[in-house]
Write a protein that holds these residues in place. Structure first.
Motif, PDB file in Angstrom:
ATOM      1  N   ILE A  39     -26.985   8.355  -5.162  1.00  0.00           N
ATOM      2  CA  ILE A  39     -26.589   7.749  -3.806  1.00  0.00           C
ATOM      3  C   ILE A  39     -27.674   7.970  -2.825  1.00  0.00           C
ATOM      4  CG2 ILE A  39     -24.836   8.240  -1.930  1.00  0.00           C
ATOM      5  CD1 ILE A  39     -22.739   8.664  -4.296  1.00  0.00           C
ATOM      6  N   ASN A  85     -30.524   5.692  -3.204  1.00  0.00           N
ATOM      7  CA  ASN A  85     -30.367   4.510  -2.789  1.00  0.00           C
ATOM      8  C   ASN A  85     -30.295   4.470  -1.085  1.00  0.00           C
ATOM      9  OD1 ASN A  85     -30.923   2.961  -5.267  1.00  0.00           O
ATOM     10  ND2 ASN A  85     -28.528   3.527  -5.851  1.00  0.00           N
ATOM     11  N   ASP A  86     -29.912   5.365  -0.613  1.00  0.00           N
ATOM     12  CA  ASP A  86     -29.254   5.294   0.691  1.00  0.00           C
ATOM     13  C   ASP A  86     -29.926   6.194   1.832  1.00  0.00           C
ATOM     14  OD1 ASP A  86     -27.251   3.697  -0.288  1.00  0.00           O
ATOM     15  OD2 ASP A  86     -25.906   4.884   0.195  1.00  0.00           O
ATOM     16  N   ASP A  87     -30.431   7.319   1.354  1.00  0.00           N
ATOM     17  CA  ASP A  87     -30.877   8.452   2.293  1.00  0.00           C
ATOM     18  C   ASP A  87     -32.303   8.883   1.844  1.00  0.00           C
ATOM     19  OD1 ASP A  87     -28.298   8.413   3.536  1.00  0.00           O
ATOM     20  OD2 ASP A  87     -27.622   9.825   2.026  1.00  0.00           O
ATOM     21  N   SER A 137     -36.019   3.503  -5.897  1.00  0.00           N
ATOM     22  CA  SER A 137     -35.119   2.565  -5.111  1.00  0.00           C
ATOM     23  C   SER A 137     -35.818   1.391  -4.768  1.00  0.00           C
ATOM     24  CB  SER A 137     -34.708   3.435  -3.751  1.00  0.00           C
ATOM     25  OG  SER A 137     -35.772   3.493  -3.027  1.00  0.00           O
TER      26      SER A 137
END
Length: 310
Positions: free
Chosen positions: A181, A184-186, A197
């Protein structure tokens, strides 16, 4: 395996402890420096604050939020960080694996946590990429992480036969889900972890990890990524922080170091298995990347583990 699985396997994450606490307000607990350990914690019920040494601002955590502390720094958790804290070393001692401790009568906040040690000497392959505190907020796309947290609490409450092994596997799953997570996001930065990513660069990295002994060229890796040679080389360097050939060599040497430490394969066989036609060429590359000759690597690593990482 994929690059993240490969590198985590190389680092040999070992789950030392999974436990939890159910605590009543007001409360605060001071956790000491965790040494070389990685800490994960999830708020199962309620909310609390966390303050990590070296991180400027405390963070408010709510039900379903999860944190990762990759560098083992001391931290404080509590309903109010101004409350005089209990010391974790005495509060939770003695405490067995998978135990949920009830403190202050419980009912305000429930936290499940796990502690990992990285057994591989190349621990900085991962840790150097991560900040002191990673916060994963509860959200719909975090279903897999929530499942790990909920199942962890179920196993702790029931304590059925085999629960320790189940908790160990759940702890590993939680660690991987948090990393996924975050990646992929931060995650923002330069390095192999951040590059995963990027779908096109990840394809080239996956090709290297799938067959590190193959005679890879920039052209062949660019083809794997569906890019032109020049665009691929520039993008790989921008994302990973080193050229494709440098990354290939570095990964080969990480694998070689693992074999030198944990197998009885002769250096000549290791060099051939990693795509080197001569032992001398392998030894030159190994010394350049790892800082010492292959024959002295085991002794150097035992005396100074940081030598294992270039």
């Amino acid at each position: 395996m994929d690059p993240l699985s490969d590198i985590l396997s190389l680092l040999r994450p070992d789950n030392y402890l999974s436990a939890g606490f159910d605590i009543g307000a007001p409360w605060a607990i001071q956790f000491p420096d965790q040494g070389q350990n990685i800490k994960t914690a999830a708020v199962v019920q309620g909310d609390c604050w966390i303050s990590v040494d070296g991180v400027a601002d405390p963070v408010h955590l709510q039900t379903g939020d999860c944190v990762l502390l990759p560098h083992g720094r001391a931290f404080l958790m509590g309903s109010d960080l101004d409350v005089p804290p209990m010391q974790a070393g005495t509060t939770f001692k003695p405490s067995g694996y998978g135990v949920i401790r009830t403190l202050n009568g419980g009912g305000d906040c429930v936290v499940a946590s796990s502690r990992f040690g990285l057994q591989g000497p190349q621990a900085d392959l991962l840790l150097a990429m991560l900040p002191p505190l990673v916060v994963i907020r509860n959200r719909d796309e975090g279903n897999a992480l929530r499942h790990c947290i909920e199942r962890t609490m179920t196993e702790m409450h029931k304590n059925d036969p085999g629960s320790k092994l189940v908790l160990q596997h759940l702890a590993h799953m939680m660690l991987i889900q948090v990393l996924r997570i975050y990646m992929n996001d931060d995650a923002k930065g330069v390095g192999w972890f951040f590059a995963l990513s990027d779908p096109q660069i990840c394809k080239a990295m996956s090709a290297i990890h799938a067959d590190p002994a193959y005679n890879w060229t920039v052209e062949s890796l660019a083809k794997c990524s569906g890019m032109s040679r020049s665009a691929f080389a520039a993008r790989f360097k921008d994302k990973v922080g080193q050229s494709p050939m440098a990354y290939l060599t570095h990964w080969r040497m990480m694998l070689a170091g693992e074999k030198l430490l944990h197998s009885r394969e002769p250096i000549s066989q290791i060099s051939l298995s990693l795509g080197y036609e001569s032992e001398s060429a392998f030894s030159t590359a190994f010394k350049r990347v790892m800082g010492c000759a292959p024959r002295g690597y085991g002794k150097e690593t035992q005396n100074n583990p940081s030598r294992a990482v270039s």
